[in-house]
Structures are given as structure tokens and as C-alpha cells.
Design a protein around this motif. Structure first.
Motif, PDB file in Angstrom:
ATOM      1  N   MET A  62      -2.849  -5.976   4.108  1.00 62.71           N
ATOM      2  CA  MET A  62      -2.413  -6.469   2.817  1.00 62.71           C
ATOM      3  C   MET A  62      -1.380  -7.567   2.987  1.00 62.71           C
ATOM      4  SD  MET A  62      -0.388  -4.348  -0.080  1.00 62.71           S
ATOM      5  CE  MET A  62       0.899  -4.065   1.106  1.00 62.71           C
ATOM      6  N   ALA A  63      -1.579  -8.705   2.339  1.00 56.42           N
ATOM      7  CA  ALA A  63      -0.600  -9.770   2.375  1.00 56.42           C
ATOM      8  C   ALA A  63       0.612  -9.342   1.562  1.00 56.42           C
ATOM      9  CB  ALA A  63      -1.195 -11.050   1.789  1.00 56.42           C
ATOM     10  N   PRO A  64       1.845  -9.663   2.055  1.00 56.36           N
ATOM     11  CA  PRO A  64       3.044  -9.231   1.334  1.00 56.36           C
ATOM     12  C   PRO A  64       3.075  -9.658  -0.122  1.00 56.36           C
ATOM     13  CG  PRO A  64       3.608 -10.023   3.521  1.00 56.36           C
ATOM     14  CD  PRO A  64       2.166 -10.290   3.334  1.00 56.36           C
ATOM     15  N   ARG A  65       2.470 -10.819  -0.427  1.00 57.17           N
ATOM     16  CA  ARG A  65       2.524 -11.297  -1.810  1.00 57.17           C
ATOM     17  C   ARG A  65       1.850 -10.336  -2.780  1.00 57.17           C
ATOM     18  NH1 ARG A  65      -2.333 -13.328  -3.410  1.00 57.17           N
ATOM     19  NH2 ARG A  65      -3.852 -13.696  -1.753  1.00 57.17           N
ATOM     20  N   GLN A  66       0.980  -9.449  -2.265  1.00 55.11           N
ATOM     21  CA  GLN A  66       0.258  -8.528  -3.138  1.00 55.11           C
ATOM     22  C   GLN A  66       1.053  -7.264  -3.450  1.00 55.11           C
ATOM     23  OE1 GLN A  66      -3.116  -8.080  -0.483  1.00 55.11           O
ATOM     24  NE2 GLN A  66      -4.403  -9.267  -1.869  1.00 55.11           N
ATOM     25  N   GLY A  67       2.172  -7.091  -2.787  1.00 58.33           N
ATOM     26  CA  GLY A  67       2.854  -5.806  -2.863  1.00 58.33           C
ATOM     27  C   GLY A  67       3.246  -5.362  -4.251  1.00 58.33           C
ATOM     28  N   ALA A  68       3.983  -6.214  -4.997  1.00 55.81           N
ATOM     29  CA  ALA A  68       4.468  -5.824  -6.317  1.00 55.81           C
ATOM     30  C   ALA A  68       3.308  -5.570  -7.278  1.00 55.81           C
ATOM     31  CB  ALA A  68       5.415  -6.892  -6.866  1.00 55.81           C
ATOM     32  N   GLU A  69       2.270  -6.387  -7.175  1.00 54.52           N
ATOM     33  CA  GLU A  69       1.112  -6.202  -8.050  1.00 54.52           C
ATOM     34  C   GLU A  69       0.394  -4.897  -7.731  1.00 54.52           C
ATOM     35  OE1 GLU A  69      -1.836  -6.447 -10.790  1.00 54.52           O
ATOM     36  OE2 GLU A  69       0.076  -7.506 -10.699  1.00 54.52           O
ATOM     37  N   MET A  70       0.311  -4.529  -6.456  1.00 53.01           N
ATOM     38  CA  MET A  70      -0.327  -3.265  -6.091  1.00 53.01           C
ATOM     39  C   MET A  70       0.477  -2.077  -6.599  1.00 53.01           C
ATOM     40  SD  MET A  70      -1.996  -3.802  -2.311  1.00 53.01           S
ATOM     41  CE  MET A  70      -2.812  -2.203  -2.382  1.00 53.01           C
ATOM     42  N   LEU A  71       1.811  -2.161  -6.504  1.00 53.33           N
ATOM     43  CA  LEU A  71       2.627  -1.072  -7.055  1.00 53.33           C
ATOM     44  C   LEU A  71       2.432  -0.967  -8.561  1.00 53.33           C
ATOM     45  CD1 LEU A  71       6.129  -0.885  -5.320  1.00 53.33           C
ATOM     46  CD2 LEU A  71       4.095   0.516  -4.936  1.00 53.33           C
ATOM     47  N   ARG A  72       2.361  -2.113  -9.240  1.00 53.26           N
ATOM     48  CA  ARG A  72       2.158  -2.081 -10.684  1.00 53.26           C
ATOM     49  C   ARG A  72       0.826  -1.408 -11.033  1.00 53.26           C
ATOM     50  NH1 ARG A  72      -0.453  -3.598 -14.641  1.00 53.26           N
ATOM     51  NH2 ARG A  72      -1.978  -4.651 -13.337  1.00 53.26           N
ATOM     52  N   ARG A 122      12.453  10.747 -11.118  1.00 55.77           N
ATOM     53  CA  ARG A 122      12.700  10.227  -9.767  1.00 55.77           C
ATOM     54  C   ARG A 122      11.580   9.284  -9.335  1.00 55.77           C
ATOM     55  NH1 ARG A 122      15.113  15.316  -9.334  1.00 55.77           N
ATOM     56  NH2 ARG A 122      13.197  16.402  -8.795  1.00 55.77           N
ATOM     57  N   ALA A 123      10.345   9.682  -9.617  1.00 54.20           N
ATOM     58  CA  ALA A 123       9.210   8.828  -9.248  1.00 54.20           C
ATOM     59  C   ALA A 123       9.269   7.495  -9.987  1.00 54.20           C
ATOM     60  CB  ALA A 123       7.896   9.553  -9.554  1.00 54.20           C
ATOM     61  N   ARG A 124       9.564   7.558 -11.267  1.00 47.67           N
ATOM     62  CA  ARG A 124       9.638   6.333 -12.080  1.00 47.67           C
ATOM     63  C   ARG A 124      10.748   5.414 -11.580  1.00 47.67           C
ATOM     64  NH1 ARG A 124      10.581   8.604 -16.679  1.00 47.67           N
ATOM     65  NH2 ARG A 124       8.428   8.705 -17.383  1.00 47.67           N
ATOM     66  N   GLU A 125      11.928   5.984 -11.341  1.00 50.45           N
ATOM     67  CA  GLU A 125      13.065   5.185 -10.892  1.00 50.45           C
ATOM     68  C   GLU A 125      12.772   4.535  -9.542  1.00 50.45           C
ATOM     69  OE1 GLU A 125      17.272   3.913 -10.957  1.00 50.45           O
ATOM     70  OE2 GLU A 125      15.741   4.427 -12.429  1.00 50.45           O
ATOM     71  N   LEU A 126      12.130   5.293  -8.654  1.00 53.38           N
ATOM     72  CA  LEU A 126      11.833   4.766  -7.326  1.00 53.38           C
ATOM     73  C   LEU A 126      10.854   3.601  -7.381  1.00 53.38           C
ATOM     74  CD1 LEU A 126      11.718   4.728  -4.245  1.00 53.38           C
ATOM     75  CD2 LEU A 126      10.112   6.664  -4.347  1.00 53.38           C
ATOM     76  N   ILE A 127       9.712   3.777  -8.018  1.00 51.31           N
ATOM     77  CA  ILE A 127       8.696   2.736  -7.984  1.00 51.31           C
ATOM     78  C   ILE A 127       9.155   1.491  -8.735  1.00 51.31           C
ATOM     79  CG2 ILE A 127       7.355   3.509 -10.001  1.00 51.31           C
ATOM     80  CD1 ILE A 127       4.818   2.842  -8.308  1.00 51.31           C
ATOM     81  N   ASP A 128       9.888   1.679  -9.828  1.00 50.60           N
ATOM     82  CA  ASP A 128      10.371   0.510 -10.574  1.00 50.60           C
ATOM     83  C   ASP A 128      11.458  -0.236  -9.807  1.00 50.60           C
ATOM     84  OD1 ASP A 128       8.594   1.005 -12.594  1.00 50.60           O
ATOM     85  OD2 ASP A 128      10.050   1.917 -13.951  1.00 50.60           O
ATOM     86  N   MET A 129      12.316   0.514  -9.135  1.00 48.68           N
ATOM     87  CA  MET A 129      13.393  -0.105  -8.367  1.00 48.68           C
ATOM     88  C   MET A 129      12.831  -0.971  -7.233  1.00 48.68           C
ATOM     89  SD  MET A 129      16.489   1.891  -6.388  1.00 48.68           S
ATOM     90  CE  MET A 129      17.221   2.544  -7.890  1.00 48.68           C
ATOM     91  N   VAL A 130      11.849  -0.443  -6.524  1.00 45.03           N
ATOM     92  CA  VAL A 130      11.279  -1.191  -5.402  1.00 45.03           C
ATOM     93  C   VAL A 130      10.452  -2.372  -5.905  1.00 45.03           C
ATOM     94  CG1 VAL A 130       9.722  -1.075  -3.416  1.00 45.03           C
ATOM     95  CG2 VAL A 130      11.304   0.812  -3.879  1.00 45.03           C
ATOM     96  N   ARG A 131       9.686  -2.156  -6.974  1.00 45.74           N
ATOM     97  CA  ARG A 131       8.824  -3.226  -7.492  1.00 45.74           C
ATOM     98  C   ARG A 131       9.645  -4.441  -7.909  1.00 45.74           C
ATOM     99  NH1 ARG A 131       6.090  -4.132 -12.421  1.00 45.74           N
ATOM    100  NH2 ARG A 131       7.223  -2.395 -13.328  1.00 45.74           N
ATOM    101  N   LYS A 132      10.816  -4.182  -8.494  1.00 43.74           N
ATOM    102  CA  LYS A 132      11.678  -5.280  -8.938  1.00 43.74           C
ATOM    103  C   LYS A 132      12.249  -6.084  -7.766  1.00 43.74           C
ATOM    104  CE  LYS A 132      13.025  -3.022 -13.265  1.00 43.74           C
ATOM    105  NZ  LYS A 132      14.106  -2.293 -13.978  1.00 43.74           N
ATOM    106  N   LYS A 133      12.203  -5.512  -6.564  1.00 43.92           N
ATOM    107  CA  LYS A 133      12.726  -6.218  -5.397  1.00 43.92           C
ATOM    108  C   LYS A 133      11.719  -7.221  -4.825  1.00 43.92           C
ATOM    109  CE  LYS A 133      16.040  -2.681  -3.950  1.00 43.92           C
ATOM    110  NZ  LYS A 133      17.241  -3.507  -3.745  1.00 43.92           N
ATOM    111  N   GLY A 134      10.500  -7.207  -5.344  1.00 37.62           N
ATOM    112  CA  GLY A 134       9.532  -8.205  -4.930  1.00 37.62           C
ATOM    113  C   GLY A 134       8.449  -7.691  -4.007  1.00 37.62           C
ATOM    114  N   ASP A 135       7.647  -8.625  -3.514  1.00 34.14           N
ATOM    115  CA  ASP A 135       6.428  -8.286  -2.776  1.00 34.14           C
ATOM    116  C   ASP A 135       6.693  -7.673  -1.402  1.00 34.14           C
ATOM    117  OD1 ASP A 135       4.490  -9.181  -4.716  1.00 34.14           O
ATOM    118  OD2 ASP A 135       5.153 -11.199  -4.272  1.00 34.14           O
TER     119      ASP A 135
END
Length: 210
Positions: A1-11, A56-69
Motif C-alpha cells: 500500500m502506498a502511504p498516500r492511501q493510508g488516511a483514505e483506507m482508515l476512513r 476508545r476505538a473511535r478516538e484512536l482511529i480518528d486521532m491517527v487518521r487526522k495525522k495523515g497518510d
């Protein structure tokens, strides 16, 4: 997976992750993300101090997603190793946009909401506004916020503004008014999500009437 896809995959897997990830996996991910300098100690504590597994799950995934790909890609790699079964389930269950139904599958039957013209959405929310504010539960409010973020009806800043309201009544009021002001299509999406998250209250408020 290319790093640029990371945030979109989490979403794309956000709702399934929040609903299904276990507490042991959440804590294992926190350990991994701290070790990889994706999250710092204060951020780890803020996730662990949330009151329930869902929060906890919501806070974790949103926190990481906001940090970028790049940060998101690291979480995805850790998630694949910590819970490969759920990782595969969420990846496989994500429908492709515009995908056709499988051969032989029965067409879905419309109800009052799916058959509803989008133009009716804001008026329907207006008609149930008081009952929604008085009776909707906090878990349903948070589930609706998750759904509306996933469907791009609300953005992260709007979600946070609702969650930061001091009480359940204020959160319910802020949510329904915010979506109603966005117009009929956004309102129709909230009504559909509401029907699935709390069908009893949905029926009690009369939203099942054409």
C-alpha cells in the motif's frame, strides 16, 4: 500500500473498526503506535481514559487518521498483524463504489425512507425535531455522527462541535439542526441512518409514515 492511501483506507473501514475491534487489539495498537512515534504518551492516555470500548476505538482511529497518510499506513500495518481476521473482514466487506449486486440477489424493497424524495428530508427532520431532541440516546447520537462522517455529510470539525456539547439534549439539538441546515439530501441520509440505529424511536416519531 502506498502511504498516500493510508488516511483514505482508515476512513473506508472506520465504522466497522469502531463497531468490531476488541479492547485487547486497541491496547496492542496503542503500544505499537507509541513505539513507532505515531502517538505520544499524552495521546495514548487520552484514548485509554475513554469510558468504553467504542469510544476508545473511535478516538484512536480518528486521532491517527487526522495525522495523515503515513501515520494511517502505520496503524493499518499494525492492525493487520494484531487482528488479521478483522482486517480481512473489513477489507473484503468494503463495497466498491457503484458495484453491481451479485447475480441472483433479490432487489432491496423500498420503505418510506428509501422511497422518499430527497427534497422531503429537511421537512421530515423539522417535523420530528422536538421528539428527537427529547428522546434520542447518547449512543445513537454517537452512532449517527459516525455514519454521517463516513458519508461525508459532516466533517471532523462539525463532529467535534457536536461531541463537545455539555449534555445529551444539547448534542441532539446541535446534530439535528446542523444536518437540517445542510438541506434535503443531507437530511435524508441522517433519516436513513436513524432508522437503522434506532428503529423503535424512528417509528414512534412517525418517520415510517410516507
Amino acid at each position: 500500500m502506498a502511504p498516500r492511501q493510508g488516511a483514505e483506507m482508515l476512513r473506508s473501514v472506520r465504522l466497522g473498526f469502531i463497531e468490531r475491534v476488541s479492547d485487547p487489539v486497541i491496547h496492542a495498537l496503542l503500544d505499537r503506535l507509541l513505539d513507532e512515534n505515531v502517538l505520544n504518551g499524552e495521546e495514548i492516555d487520552s484514548v485509554r481514559l475513554e469510558k468504553g470500548r467504542t469510544e476508545r476505538a473511535r478516538e484512536l482511529i480518528d486521532m491517527v487518521r487526522k495525522k495523515g497518510d503515513e501515520a494511517s499506513a502505520k496503524m493499518i500495518a499494525a492492525f493487520r498483524e494484531e487482528d488479521p481476521t478483522l482486517y480481512d473482514d473489513l477489507d473484503a466487506s468494503a463495497p466498491s463504489p457503484g458495484s453491481a449486486p451479485s447475480p441472483g440477489s433479490a432487489p432491496s424493497q423500498p420503505d418510506a425512507t428509501t422511497a422518499m424524495a430527497p427534497r422531503q428530508g429537511a421537512e421530515m427532520l423539522r417535523s420530528v425535531r422536538l421528539g428527537f431532541i427529547k428522546r434520542v440516546s447518547d449512543p445513537v447520537i454517537h452512532a449517527l455522527l459516525d455514519r454521517l462522517l463516513d458519508e461525508n455529510v459532516l466533517n471532523g470539525e462539525e463532529i467535534d462541535s457536536v461531541r463537545l456539547e455539555k449534555g445529551r439534549t444539547e448534542r441532539a439539538r446541535e446534530l439535528i439542526d446542523m444536518v437540517r441546515k445542510k438541506g434535503d439530501e443531507a437530511s435524508a441520509k441522517m433519516i436513513t441512518a436513524f432508522r437503522e440505529e434506532d428503529p423503535t424511536l424512528y417509528d414512534d416519531l412517525g418517520l415510517n409514515q410516507p
